[in-house]
Design an enzyme around this catalytic site. Structure first.
Site, PDB file in Angstrom:
ATOM      1  N   SER A 211      -7.974 -12.558   2.305  1.00 22.91           N
ATOM      2  CA  SER A 211      -7.482 -11.326   1.665  1.00 22.91           C
ATOM      3  C   SER A 211      -6.195 -11.655   0.939  1.00 22.91           C
ATOM      4  CB  SER A 211      -7.210 -10.232   2.700  1.00 22.91           C
ATOM      5  OG  SER A 211      -5.965 -10.480   3.354  1.00 22.91           O
TER       6      SER A 211
ATOM      7  N   TYR B  15      -3.372 -10.123   1.420  1.00 30.84           N
ATOM      8  CA  TYR B  15      -2.358 -10.152   2.475  1.00 30.84           C
ATOM      9  C   TYR B  15      -2.278 -11.541   3.102  1.00 30.84           C
ATOM     10  CZ  TYR B  15      -1.090 -10.239   7.369  1.00 30.84           C
ATOM     11  OH  TYR B  15      -0.573 -10.629   8.570  1.00 30.84           O
TER      12      TYR B  15
END
Lengths: 390, 390
Positions: free
Chosen positions: A179, A181
């Site tokens: 991801s 993140y």
């Protein structure tokens, strides 16, 4: 020791602050409530409302006699962070001050931009505040096992020696996250490693797996001291989410085939690990990377364990397979090393049926507050790219 | 094709814009003059003053009949870049829009912060503008051979297959750069690779070595069309700097032992390489990484070649060893692969004595403009960490 906790309002930050203060250290907790703000914006509020950081610190002091200093501000703002470091002069900084949700970072442009800039600038500012004002202070940075992804070879602890065409070299273990993140944590590691080898900083980068847990020793003093407990699709990690689903009578939502394996750990072990990293610091010029988890489970195994623990309490727990909203391998090799923290002295708390039943019992007491609409995945990786998000 | 050049005012950007326009493509050049601003601030102005981008485009059109559109703005500002991409709808974006100086990124906090945020946000914005408005457009990104550092094993083209404990995996080749500037390019590659594999973007990441050269075919039309030529310690690459030193009668400044080996290429070959990458694009979902240089030289070999070329023109060129202001291995193994661009059709222009003499002759005509105070290194890697720079 003087310990600065950045992200001190978080699921890990607040218990860490209490843990160090309880251990007799001088603690300053800093936060800008970014997670609370995002939780409100995305309707992902925690199961129990937590008082703000000042109020929690006051309550903790009144009950335990241990003081936690609090400062509210943004670590991505250098002038703020520089002032904090210059005046507190920490021996160790525990850096949790990042936007912590993978699904949030995949909603669209604005959320991705915010995650990138917040996380990178917080780390960059921590590095520079230490360089300029506390060069001997150890930075203990929370990374994630997700930085490595799920490669087809064993995952080592941060580094790998490669033999290639008859010659050898030791490299940072190659990273490939699932991801944005998780990718910001890869960039953090790159940045930290550059500044460690260039200026001799001392850094421990903890590659942590998903954490589960509802309470800690210090939080037992008063319900209002509990870590903020998320069970939603944005901030809730899988075990915590499954336990709430079990209590709410919502079938456990297994994404895809459920054979995704990860390394998990109990919240109490996070406190132990961070404690060990602070008390036994990295040397100057050392980027020490430790893989922080205690047990490997597939999602199906987790569902099975929650089901069995639920049965003990008379809950009938069903399992439902959902199309995977993420982009990840649902069947894969996974064999990560995790020796470093055990060698430092970690005594793992394992995910026994008793531990899960105990969490279930606590959640049952809050059953009325569960909002089942927060549980199902609202962010799909494959469509996020087309959303402007602004 | 519709080709968007980001950083179109730069040493590479401007010749690239003329080259594509001259080849019959529709070209839009974008820049915010960041390099010019920094050059002024650090007293590192180019040897010859260049007209601004609008003026150069007008001049080029009047002489060649080929139009270059110009827009002035900041690629790190998403609203600006999004508008550009949405209205121009490019088939290819050549992304040079980064703070390009390693020494500048090592001056202190503010310069490092500016480099990090400018470079990362420009790349992030390019990715998102393409995702949202031109998903089939190829991004051709200028990376650097410096991303790899100088490992003790052969450097492959972007990727490496690793055999580890009896299992195999293909990874991004591990990167370890020597300055914050080079590290931002590592982060760019990480970001691009995440978005390529998640959303199927098409990207060519060119790992370029130091470029030398003073002119290109299109620039020969008029002196005012020449690329901005830097010979200072901030923006000047080593060959260009040595040639100016030879003309100015300043001993060639070899940093440290001078056994640092890098892969070099002629400015005309940069144009060829970028042209090949644009005309033969990467597939959707492919991050194609190409090592972009033609010949390996040590710094001592470069000094020797400049000395010999100088002799041909009657210049007596001396060499002086300086304490190395950088943090780098002065003796090291270096064997990088560079097959991909040759396979695409690159015909290298090598660094012959004639090429160097020709450059020297052109520089001699500007001898009066050389400011010798710009040549010696003003930034030391080992002290930068202690400077606040603000």
């Amino acid at each position: 020791m003087r310990i600065l906790i950045l992200g001190g309002d978080g699921y890990l930050g607040w218990p860490t602050a209490m843990h160090f203060a309880g251990g007799g250290h001088e603690v300053l907790a800093v936060d800008n409530y970014l997670r609370r703000t995002i939780a409100q914006q995305t309707q992902s509020e925690a199961l129990m409302a937590s008082p703000n950081l000042h109020a929690r610190a006051k309550l903790f002091e009144s009950l335990s006699g241990h003081r936690i200093q609090v400062q509210i501000g943004d670590c991505a703002d250098f002038r703020f962070l520089e002032d904090v470091v210059r005046s507190f002069l920490p021996d160790a900084i525990v850096h949790y001050a990042e936007q912590p949700s993978a699904p949030y970072s995949m909603i669209g442009f604005s959320e991705a931009q915010q995650t990138l800039n917040n996380n990178l600038n917080a780390t960059f500012n921590v590095i520079w505040a230490v360089l300029m004002h506390a060069p001997d202070c150890q930075i203990v940075k929370l990374g994630t096992m997700g930085e490595y992804g799920t490669p087809n070879v064993d995952i080592e602890e941060g580094w790998i020696e490669i033999e290639h065409k008859g010659r050898k070299e030791k490299f940072l273990y190659p990273r490939q996250a699932g991801s944005l993140y998780h990718t910001t944590k890869v960039l953090d590691t790159d940045l930290l490693w550059f500044y460690v080898r260039t200026y001799g900083l001392r850094v421990t980068d903890l590659m942590q797996g998903p954490v589960y847990g509802l309470s800690t020793q210090e939080a037992e003093l008063d319900e209002r001291l509990m870590p903020n407990f998320h069970y939603d699709d944005i901030f809730g990690t899988v075990v915590n989410r499954f336990l709430v689903q079990a209590v709410a009578g919502v079938p456990l939502t297994v994404y895809g085939k459920g054979e995704q394996v990860r390394g998990y750990l109990n919240l109490n072990d996070t406190l132990q690990c961070v404690g060990l990293a602070v008390e036994k610091p990295a040397a100057n010029g050392e980027l020490r990377i430790l893989n922080q988890f205690t047990e490997l489970f597939s999602v199906n195994e987790l569902a099975d364990r929650v089901q069995r623990a639920g049965k003990r309490l008379g809950l009938e727990v069903k399992v439902q397979t959902l199309a995977n909203p993420r982009k990840e391998k649902e069947e894969h090799y996974y064999n990560p090393v995790h020796k470093g923290l055990l060698e430092l002295g970690l005594k793992p708390h394992l995910m026994t049926e008793e531990v899960l039943s105990d969490m279930l019992a606590k959640i049952i007491r809050c059953k009325e507050q569960i909002d089942a609409t927060k549980i199902l995945p609202r962010v799909r990786w494959d469509t996020a790219g087309t959303k402007s998000g602004h």
